[in-house]
Structures are given as C-alpha cells and as structure tokens.
Write an enzyme that holds these catalytic residues in place. Structure first.
Site, PDB file in Angstrom:
ATOM      1  N   ASP A 177       2.584  -9.375  -0.078  1.00  0.00           N
ATOM      2  CA  ASP A 177       1.705  -8.455   0.617  1.00  0.00           C
ATOM      3  C   ASP A 177       2.629  -7.292   0.975  1.00  0.00           C
ATOM      4  O   ASP A 177       3.491  -7.432   1.844  1.00  0.00           O
ATOM      5  CB  ASP A 177       1.136  -9.086   1.901  1.00  0.00           C
ATOM      6  CG  ASP A 177       0.183  -8.129   2.595  1.00  0.00           C
ATOM      7  OD1 ASP A 177       0.513  -6.928   2.691  1.00  0.00           O
ATOM      8  OD2 ASP A 177      -0.885  -8.567   3.036  1.00  0.00           O
ATOM      9  N   HIS A 178       2.474  -6.174   0.273  1.00  0.00           N
ATOM     10  CA  HIS A 178       3.513  -5.142   0.394  1.00  0.00           C
ATOM     11  C   HIS A 178       3.592  -4.569   1.817  1.00  0.00           C
ATOM     12  O   HIS A 178       4.609  -3.972   2.177  1.00  0.00           O
ATOM     13  CB  HIS A 178       3.358  -4.046  -0.669  1.00  0.00           C
ATOM     14  CG  HIS A 178       2.275  -3.048  -0.408  1.00  0.00           C
ATOM     15  ND1 HIS A 178       0.954  -3.303  -0.692  1.00  0.00           N
ATOM     16  CD2 HIS A 178       2.316  -1.796   0.103  1.00  0.00           C
ATOM     17  CE1 HIS A 178       0.239  -2.229  -0.365  1.00  0.00           C
ATOM     18  NE2 HIS A 178       1.031  -1.305   0.124  1.00  0.00           N
ATOM     19  N   HIS A 240      -3.639  -7.097   4.358  1.00  0.00           N
ATOM     20  CA  HIS A 240      -2.735  -6.195   5.085  1.00  0.00           C
ATOM     21  C   HIS A 240      -3.014  -6.164   6.595  1.00  0.00           C
ATOM     22  O   HIS A 240      -2.105  -6.330   7.404  1.00  0.00           O
ATOM     23  CB  HIS A 240      -2.845  -4.768   4.543  1.00  0.00           C
ATOM     24  CG  HIS A 240      -2.606  -4.652   3.068  1.00  0.00           C
ATOM     25  ND1 HIS A 240      -1.717  -5.450   2.395  1.00  0.00           N
ATOM     26  CD2 HIS A 240      -3.126  -3.829   2.134  1.00  0.00           C
ATOM     27  CE1 HIS A 240      -1.702  -5.115   1.115  1.00  0.00           C
ATOM     28  NE2 HIS A 240      -2.562  -4.139   0.926  1.00  0.00           N
TER      29      HIS A 240
HETATM   30  C1  BG6 Z   1      -3.536  -1.861  -1.717  1.00  0.00           C
HETATM   31  C2  BG6 Z   1      -5.023  -1.680  -1.808  1.00  0.00           C
HETATM   32  O1  BG6 Z   1      -3.232  -3.222  -1.512  1.00  0.00           O
HETATM   33  O2  BG6 Z   1      -3.031  -1.107  -0.615  1.00  0.00           O
HETATM   34  C3  BG6 Z   1      -5.358  -0.200  -1.971  1.00  0.00           C
HETATM   35  O3  BG6 Z   1      -5.529  -2.393  -2.924  1.00  0.00           O
HETATM   36  C4  BG6 Z   1      -4.716   0.617  -0.878  1.00  0.00           C
HETATM   37  O4  BG6 Z   1      -6.766   0.003  -1.986  1.00  0.00           O
HETATM   38  C5  BG6 Z   1      -3.231   0.289  -0.739  1.00  0.00           C
HETATM   39  O5  BG6 Z   1      -4.896   1.992  -1.209  1.00  0.00           O
HETATM   40  C6  BG6 Z   1      -2.651   0.957   0.484  1.00  0.00           C
HETATM   41  O6  BG6 Z   1      -1.247   0.810   0.494  1.00  0.00           O
HETATM   42  P1  BG6 Z   1      -0.294   1.886   1.198  1.00  0.00           P
HETATM   43  O7  BG6 Z   1       1.058   1.286   1.102  1.00  0.00           O
HETATM   44  O8  BG6 Z   1      -0.456   3.153   0.392  1.00  0.00           O
HETATM   45  O9  BG6 Z   1      -0.800   2.036   2.581  1.00  0.00           O
END
Ligand code: BG6
Length: 488
Positions: A177-178, A240
């Site tokens: 989960d980044h 997230h």
């Molecule tokens: C992804 C979602 O996991 O996270 C996207 O699938 C979203 O829809 C993105 O835009 C948001 O990531 P960050 O790091 O740009 O906030």
C-alpha cells in the site's frame, strides 16, 4: 552531497509485467534513483519478465526511454543511466504456460536475496506463484511483492490469500500500500511514539475529532473502466485511508517490529463500527468548461459509482469512545492535498475574557500532519497577541514544513516506492499489509457497499474544482464542526 544510504544486500529482483505501465512509471524509476544514490550494490540485478518477445538490448532501450523523465528530475548523469541499464536483464515469459520458466530458473542466483514483483493483474498471481515453485526458481526465503487492488471484496481477497499461501509463507509476502511508504506517514509514528508530548493527550478525553483528507485534483481519465467497478470506497478508503486511520488510532506497539505494528492496526480495523447510511456522503464530479464529467470519463451514463466519499466513523474502544473520525477522499477536487488533522478540545474553562473584536483565539489546539504537498506538520496554539491593549488572544501555527526545517535532507527524501522496494530487499515487512489486515478491511467495507447496491441510489453531484458535495459539509455542520480548507 555525501550519501547517507547504506547499500542493501546483493539481490535478484524479477519484475513480472516488466514492460507494463507500473514498472516503467514507478518501479524502475524508483530503483534507478536508489542506484544513483548508491544504495544498490554492484551485484544487484533486475530482470524484466513479460510476454513480449524482446531481446535484452531492446528491453534496456525501452526502459532507458522511460527513465529519461526520472533523469530530468534528479541530478543523475547519463553515465549513471548507462550503468543502471547494464544491471537489467529480460526474459520473455508466459505466465500461464511453460515458455521462459526454465530460462528464468537458469539465471537466478540461489545465494543472493530473491524478490519477485508481481506487477500484473491479480488473476495471474496464482499462476506465477505456482510456476516459481514448480520450476524450482524461488528459494525458501524468496519474497513476492503484490500490488493493490488486493481483491475486490472479502471472498476474492480470501481466495487470493489462500492461493498465495499454497506456495509462499506469510513472511515472504509483501502486499504494497504505497501510502505506507510516504515519508509523513512514518513520521506520524515517530511523532506519536518518539515524543512524550502527544501520546498522553491522544485519546477521547482530549481529542474532539480527527479528520483525514486525501483530495485529488485529477479525474479518473484513462482508468474509467477500472474505477467505475471500484469507486472511491474500494480504490482509496479500504486501503490508503484505512491505513492512515489505523496509524492514527492504534495503541503503541511494544516495538517497531512488523507483527507488533500490524497487530495493533488490525485491532483498530476490528474495532471500527459499521457506519449508519446517514454517516456517509457519496458524490460524482460534474463537467466543467474544459473537463468532462465522471459519467463521461467512465463511459457509463447510468453509473452509480462514487468519485467522492465522506464518512463519519466511530472506533469502539476505550481510547476513542466518543471521538468521531471524519474521512473524505475524492477526485477532481479543488486541490491535491492529503492531511491528517487532530482537533483537540477547548480548555475546560477560560480564564480570559475576550470581548467581541478583542482577539480571535479559539483556544482549541489543532495538529495537522500534511502528507502532500509540502510534507510537514503544524500545531495551532493560542498565544497573546503582541502589543498593548490588554489580553487579546490569537491562534498561531507552530509550523514545521520539513523542507524548511531539514533542507536538502527533506527534499531528497525517497518516494514511497523507493523505500518500499528497499524494505523488500531488507526483508522488513513493517510497512506492508498482512493478509488478515486486508481481510479485516474488506470485512468492514463489504456490508457498506452491499447497502448501496440494495438502495440503488445515485451519488450526489459536485462541481469540478470544489470541495465535494454540499452534503459533505452538512455532515460536519450537523455535529457543529467543519472540514479544514482544501488549500490550493
Ligand atoms: C492509487 C489509486 O492507489 O492511489 C488512485 O488507485 C489514486 O486512484 C492514487 O489516484 C493516489 O496516490 P497518490 O500517491 O498520488 O496520492
């Protein structure tokens, strides 16, 4: 600049889906930046694996082009790029057949860390995991990395977990989960558990409410088909925002160790009450002068999927009884801004008389933890307005924008993927989701989505560039509270 990084152990990293979008946009640029920073040891090798029948040199050309962008954004040289590309290998492979597997087996080194990144759709996870073992490619401690979405609901997540578990033990599975790799998210743990100041106040007795916002200004353009089948709840909240909620609400783990941290997060998910329908607001963005609407972007005029969601949640445990957590996320909003705000209660009794016009101090402290942009924290405190004229109170921020406080050290912070991939090589699962955590998150999410399906209602609409539907503002107003501004 003197490098602060310590090289990781030598490794072989295989990227299934090595020619795909994620590999070109995120995984390989992240590895390249770690390489330029001196963290990749000389003996590290990256092996792209995909269906296309490319030679190694064609693969290097493809990735070289993709890395030009990354090159522009850092101070890496063309020599760095050439040296990095020399670490790349490529094997054409058929995930569902026999082609390529023996070739892969022949080049993997048993005496270095082995990691296999499944940068492919979840329907291929089982096929790849099985072949890695059947062809005796993956050693006992080899790690596999899987991306979200991890399932579409509880049954599919359970199936995926069971499929992977047939071939790999849990300590070898890294579910990404980044958001957990973001600098400020880890800082939240440092703030809470590395200081004496906050933790004694971090509970329902002192905290009025918590707000978690992940706002985006982009739409779903180009991903309409996937998104329309997911919506903000599955795409953002189940993973997230749930992770941010867990790290904010969890009890202190006994140590910063993968299972100790994940056990505490799991307890939070299990203590989350099911929200009442009146605790939820869903929205879809409208077209603006130069941008298409959600319905146009997903090419489904009847879509009832939400591109925005706001929720009022309660955690049923001693620490948080009576303190609501408000979550909101959406596309095409006013700005890209993610933050966690801890709104403390007002002092129980004010000793200051503040006549109208004599100062705007609210008396309630507010701690905001900004994930993006401008990572940092600020704490709103009430002080006396300087000067003559009696005791006038004003609120001022104690601002700690990391870039200002830490300079280069903060602006050079690795991005989420860089950190997470290096953690895979180091064998540290703290910032990855455990199987039971993912299942618990789906177990909470599924009944909410089922209720929407049964009601079959259209989400509210909201203007592109706004803060979401009016009803989301009302959700807070009903409780005598308001959302923080989405600053542009
Ligand atoms: C992804 C979602 O996991 O996270 C996207 O699938 C979203 O829809 C993105 O835009 C948001 O990531 P960050 O790091 O740009 O906030």
């Amino acid at each position: 600049m003197v490098s602060r990084v310590i090289p990781v152990e030598p490794f072989d990293l295989v990227i299934f889906g090595g020619t795909g979008d994620l590999a070109r946009r995120k995984i390989l640029p992240s590895l390249f930046r770690r390489f330029c920073d001196g963290q990749m040891p000389d003996q590290a090798r990256i092996i792209g694996a995909a269906r296309s029948d490319l030679t190694v040199s064609q693969y290097r050309d493809l990735i070289g082009q993709a890395l030009q962008d990354a090159l522009d954004k850092c101070d890496c040289s063309d020599e760095n790029l050439a040296a990095f590309l020399a670490c790349l290998n490529y094997i054409p492979i058929d995930a569902k057949g026999t082609n390529g597997w023996d070739d892969l087996a022949a080049i993997m080194r048993p005496d270095v860390v082995q990691a296999y990144y499944f940068s492919v759709g979840p329907s291929l996870f089982g096929d790849i995991a099985k072949r890695l073992k059947k062809h005796k490619i993956a050693g006992k401690d080899a790690r596999i990395v899987v991306e979200k979405p991890f399932g579409h609901d509880l049954p599919s997540a359970r199936d995926l977990n069971a499929t992977l578990a047939k071939h790999f033990e849990e300590h070898c599975i890294y579910r990404i989960d980044h958001y957990l790799g973001k600098e400020t998210v880890q800082n939240l743990m440092a703030l809470r558990f590395g200081n004496m100041l906050f933790e004694p106040l971090w509970n329902a007795q002192y905290v009025d409410h918590v707000q978690i916002t992940v706002a985006e200004d982009i739409g779903v353009d180009g991903r309409g088909a996937y998104y329309d089948n997911s919506g903000a709840m599955r795409d953002m909240v189940q993973n997230h925002l749930m992770q941010l909620l867990c790290l904010t609400a969890m009890e202190p783990p006994s140590k910063f160790d993968p299972d100790a941290v994940r056990d505490e997060k799991l307890k939070v998910i299990r203590a989350l009450e099911a929200p009442h329908p009146s605790d939820i607001v869903r929205g879809q963005y409208l077209a603006s002068e130069d941008k298409t609407s959600y319905l146009e972007d997903c090419e489904n005029p009847d879509s009832k999927t939400e591109s925005f969601i706001a929720l009022r949640l309660h955690i049923a445990n001693w620490r948080w009884n009576g303190t609501p957590f408000y979550l909101r996320t959406g596309k095409r909003l006013k700005s890209r801004m993610s933050e966690i705000v801890i709104q403390f209660k007002e002092p129980p009794h004010s000793i200051f008389e503040s006549a109208p016009g004599q100062g705007g101090g609210q008396g309630a402290n507010e701690l905001s933890i900004r994930l993006q942009p401008d990572e940092g924290m600020d704490l709103k405190v009430t002080i006396k307005e300087p000067g003559m004229g009696g005791m006038r109170l004003i609120d001022v921020p104690l601002d700690m924008t990391f870039a200002e406080a830490l300079g280069e050290q903060a602006t050079d912070a690795p991005d989420a993927y860089e950190r997470l991939i290096m953690d895979v090589i180091r064998g540290n699962q703290t910032l990855f989701m455990r199987g039971d955590e993912v299942e618990a998150a789906w177990a909470w999410t599924d009944p909410i989505i089922d209720t929407w399906k049964a009601a079959d209602e259209r989400p509210y609409t909201y203007e592109t560039g706004s803060t979401g539907p009016e009803e989301a503002l009302i959700l807070m107003h009903q409780d005598g509270r308001r959302w923080r501004d989405l600053k542009v």
